[in-house]
Design an enzyme around this catalytic site. Structure first.
Site, mmCIF file in Angstrom:
data_model
loop_
_atom_site.group_PDB
_atom_site.id
_atom_site.type_symbol
_atom_site.label_atom_id
_atom_site.label_comp_id
_atom_site.label_asym_id
_atom_site.label_seq_id
_atom_site.Cartn_x
_atom_site.Cartn_y
_atom_site.Cartn_z
ATOM 1 N N LYS A 195 0.869 -1.188 0.000
ATOM 2 C CA LYS A 195 0.000 0.000 0.000
ATOM 3 C C LYS A 195 0.896 1.226 0.000
ATOM 4 O O LYS A 195 2.030 1.170 0.488
ATOM 5 C CB LYS A 195 -0.887 0.009 1.255
ATOM 6 C CG LYS A 195 -2.143 0.830 1.130
ATOM 7 C CD LYS A 195 -3.264 0.095 0.414
ATOM 8 C CE LYS A 195 -4.430 1.019 0.134
ATOM 9 N NZ LYS A 195 -5.612 0.296 -0.334
ATOM 10 N N ASP B 42 -6.977 4.282 -4.608
ATOM 11 C CA ASP B 42 -7.641 4.159 -3.299
ATOM 12 C C ASP B 42 -8.247 5.541 -3.056
ATOM 13 O O ASP B 42 -8.499 6.289 -4.022
ATOM 14 C CB ASP B 42 -6.632 3.764 -2.203
ATOM 15 C CG ASP B 42 -7.307 3.373 -0.887
ATOM 16 O OD1 ASP B 42 -7.886 2.285 -0.806
ATOM 17 O OD2 ASP B 42 -7.278 4.178 0.068
HETATM 18 P P1 NDP Z 1 -12.883 7.754 -2.846
HETATM 19 O O1 NDP Z 1 -11.808 8.744 -2.670
HETATM 20 O O2 NDP Z 1 -13.448 7.543 -4.198
HETATM 21 O O3 NDP Z 1 -14.092 8.080 -1.870
HETATM 22 C C1 NDP Z 1 -13.903 8.158 -0.483
HETATM 23 C C2 NDP Z 1 -15.190 8.581 0.151
HETATM 24 O O4 NDP Z 1 -15.047 8.484 1.558
HETATM 25 C C3 NDP Z 1 -15.559 10.031 -0.130
HETATM 26 O O5 NDP Z 1 -16.946 10.164 -0.097
HETATM 27 C C4 NDP Z 1 -14.897 10.763 1.022
HETATM 28 O O6 NDP Z 1 -15.464 12.021 1.325
HETATM 29 C C5 NDP Z 1 -15.148 9.800 2.158
HETATM 30 N N1 NDP Z 1 -14.105 9.970 3.168
HETATM 31 C C6 NDP Z 1 -12.769 9.881 2.985
HETATM 32 N N2 NDP Z 1 -12.130 10.136 4.134
HETATM 33 C C7 NDP Z 1 -13.074 10.384 5.047
HETATM 34 C C8 NDP Z 1 -13.044 10.699 6.422
HETATM 35 N N3 NDP Z 1 -11.885 10.823 7.079
HETATM 36 N N4 NDP Z 1 -14.240 10.876 7.048
HETATM 37 C C9 NDP Z 1 -15.411 10.755 6.384
HETATM 38 N N5 NDP Z 1 -15.497 10.468 5.083
HETATM 39 C C10 NDP Z 1 -14.353 10.279 4.430
HETATM 40 O O7 NDP Z 1 -12.293 6.388 -2.247
HETATM 41 P P2 NDP Z 1 -12.795 4.902 -2.487
HETATM 42 O O8 NDP Z 1 -14.260 4.870 -2.678
HETATM 43 O O9 NDP Z 1 -11.908 4.292 -3.504
HETATM 44 O O10 NDP Z 1 -12.403 4.224 -1.099
HETATM 45 C C11 NDP Z 1 -13.314 4.170 0.006
HETATM 46 C C12 NDP Z 1 -12.886 3.074 0.969
HETATM 47 O O11 NDP Z 1 -12.876 1.817 0.270
HETATM 48 C C13 NDP Z 1 -11.472 3.222 1.541
HETATM 49 O O12 NDP Z 1 -11.465 2.684 2.849
HETATM 50 C C14 NDP Z 1 -10.633 2.338 0.631
HETATM 51 O O13 NDP Z 1 -9.438 1.904 1.255
HETATM 52 C C15 NDP Z 1 -11.604 1.189 0.416
HETATM 53 N N6 NDP Z 1 -11.346 0.359 -0.752
HETATM 54 C C16 NDP Z 1 -11.282 0.909 -1.997
HETATM 55 C C17 NDP Z 1 -11.067 0.103 -3.095
HETATM 56 C C18 NDP Z 1 -11.109 0.636 -4.491
HETATM 57 O O14 NDP Z 1 -11.090 -0.182 -5.426
HETATM 58 N N7 NDP Z 1 -11.206 1.937 -4.714
HETATM 59 C C19 NDP Z 1 -10.788 -1.328 -2.947
HETATM 60 C C20 NDP Z 1 -10.977 -1.830 -1.593
HETATM 61 C C21 NDP Z 1 -11.210 -0.986 -0.555
HETATM 62 P P3 NDP Z 1 -14.719 13.348 0.849
HETATM 63 O O15 NDP Z 1 -15.038 13.482 -0.596
HETATM 64 O O16 NDP Z 1 -15.300 14.421 1.688
HETATM 65 O O17 NDP Z 1 -13.258 13.140 1.123
#
Ligand code: NDP
Length: 449
Positions: free
Chosen positions: A130, A170
């Protein structure tokens, strides 16, 4: 009180040493603790594995570097870049890059540790890694993003490669960032190889990769529900986040007749009593992926409730899908969910539940799938992207989706095999044991490396 083993350390001794070696890394300690506690009995009855978790909790390599870049005001800005190469026992390091101001070594080590188990569960030959940076993409222009990505890759490129380490996206790293990162890698390495996944399908990406984590999560939830003769149709569903994983989980839930009531971002959540339909989801996709706006704008557009600085876990539901970030679900949230009728929690995010919250779900015997099993669809399709790149071919949408469905089904079967406790399926135990065995056996085969 944990028992004392004949071979290896007790859980208590292990955790004491772990905390002493990693004193300022609470997320990393949290993720390892969850695994150690759930593997304790298994390792007791399989002494050949004693001591292996200590090795697995030490990254093979950690790279930390300066990322200087020039903003639109012609100022030099410095961020910190990282790559944690956790475990390569079963294949090249594989895992996403996260760009978010909260990024630090503890968060990336926990993510890389979880990734090792998750990648093993997919059945594909991928190790765990990561990386990322404390760079905040919010409010930056496309040119600023590009200059940052180019500088980040200028340092990273010497440490990665299609047979060494294959990063992906991510939080904060989507198609736009992967494009800029890939362009710079190609320029420096002077070769077009599958060194990153999550590429656009027009130039080496796989169909279904953007959808894979969210879709895979819902496929997994369907298998969980089926163990209790239930289905998604007509169920009230809470989703947190509104990024990549949340959007495609929402899409699949709608397709299967579920009612998605909430989505959120780091400023708050929207509660749409009428349910988020495909047209409304399209609004969210444009809002988040193109305009890069805030979820509050959804409430203005569709006249529904918006709760600032709050999380959705007090809304009554049947199914909850945390899809935002780590530790977004506290113990009290877990209690509120169960008391309000929730019987299924599938983690789209990595470690969204505090250990006390996940322990509570297990204690209450609800259907609870930790992220390393439930969100493995994303990395599984990344693995398929690597295969397509190596074969210099592009598979159809349908083929990749079929493969994804098959993978989620197999992961579910693995969880059942190792997690069954009478009538109850302990998915935490099942995924930890299921993910551990393959990596541990490979490490034993390869000697003290
Ligand atoms: P994105 O950046 O596309 O979206 C993240 C979302 O989570 C946004 O809505 C963001 O809001 C919100 N968010 C981020 N940080 C915080 C925080 N500290 N408090 C509240 N809301 C928060 O990321 P992904 O959708 O790709 O990833 C989301 C989760 O899924 C993560 O945990 C990631 O590790 C996990 N994941 C992702 C994969 C992938 O293929 N993308 C694979 C497996 C797991 P804002 O816009 O305000 O930041």
């Amino acid at each position: 009180m944990s028992k004392t083993k004949k071979v290896g350390l007790s859980v208590q001794q292990f955790l004491l040493r772990l905390r002493a070696r990693n004193p300022y890394e609470p997320e990393f300690v949290q993720s390892v603790q969850e695994v150690v506690e759930s593997l304790d009995d298994f390792i007791d009855s399989h002494p050949k594995y004693a001591g292996l978790l200590e090795r697995m909790a030490e990254p093979e390599r950690t790279i930390i570097f300066r990322v200087p870049w020039i903003n639109d005001n012609n100022e030099i800005v410095i961020n910190r870049g990282y790559r944690v190469q956790m475990n390569s026992a079963i294949g090249p390091y594989k895992g996403g890059l996260r760009f978010h101001p909260s990024v630090n070594l503890s968060i990336l080590k926990f993510l890389a540790f979880e990734q090792t188990f998750k990648n093993s569960l997919t059945g594909l030959p991928m190790g765990g890694g990561k990386g990322g940076s404390d760079f905040d993409p919010k409010g930056k222009s496309d040119y600023e993003i590009m200059r940052f990505c180019q500088s980040f890759m200028t340092e990273l490129h010497g440490h990665i490669g299609m047979n060494t380490d294959v990063p992906a996206g991510d939080i904060g790293v989507g198609g736009r960032e992967i494009g800029f990162l890939f362009g710079q890698y190609k320029r420096l390495a002077k070769e077009f190889t599958g060194v990153l996944t999550g590429k656009h399908p027009g130039w080496g990406g796989s169909h279904i990769r953007p959808e894979a984590t969210g879709y895979g999560l819902v496929y997994f939830v369907q298998h969980m529900l089926a163990t209790r003769n239930k289905a998604i149709k007509g169920k009230r569903v809470l989703i947190s986040g509104s990024g990549n994983v949340a959007q495609f989980a929402c899409e699949k839930i709608i397709e299967h007749g579920g009612k998605v009531l909430t989505m959120s971002d780091s400023n708050g959540f929207v509660y749409d009593k009428n349910g988020i339909d495909i047209e409304k989801l399209e609004f969210i996709k444009i809002l988040k992926n193109q305009k890069r706006g805030r979820i509050a704008e959804y409430a203005d557009r569709y006249h529904c409730e918006y709760f600032e600085n709050a999380k959705p876990w007090n809304v009554a539901c049947h199914i909850a899908l945390p899809c935002a970030t780590q530790n977004e679900l506290e113990f009290e949230d877990a209690v509120a969910l169960v008391e309000n009728g929730c019987y299924c929690v599938g983690e789209g995010a990595n470690m969204p539940s505090r250990n006390a919250a996940s322990d509570y779900f297990v204690e209450k015997k609800i259907l609870y799938a930790p992220g390393k099993a439930a969100n493995a669809g994303g990395v599984a399709v990344s693995g398929l992207e690597m295969t397509q790149n190596n074969m210099r071919t592009v598979w159809t949408h349908e083929k990749v989706d079929r493969e994804l469905q098959g993978t989620m089904h197999r992961i579910h079967n693995t969880c059942v095999k190792y997690g069954k406790e009478g009538e109850f399926i302990n998915y935490v135990k099942g995924s930890n044991i299921g993910g551990f065995i393959k990596v541990a056996d490979a490490m034993l085969d390869q000697g003290a490396v």
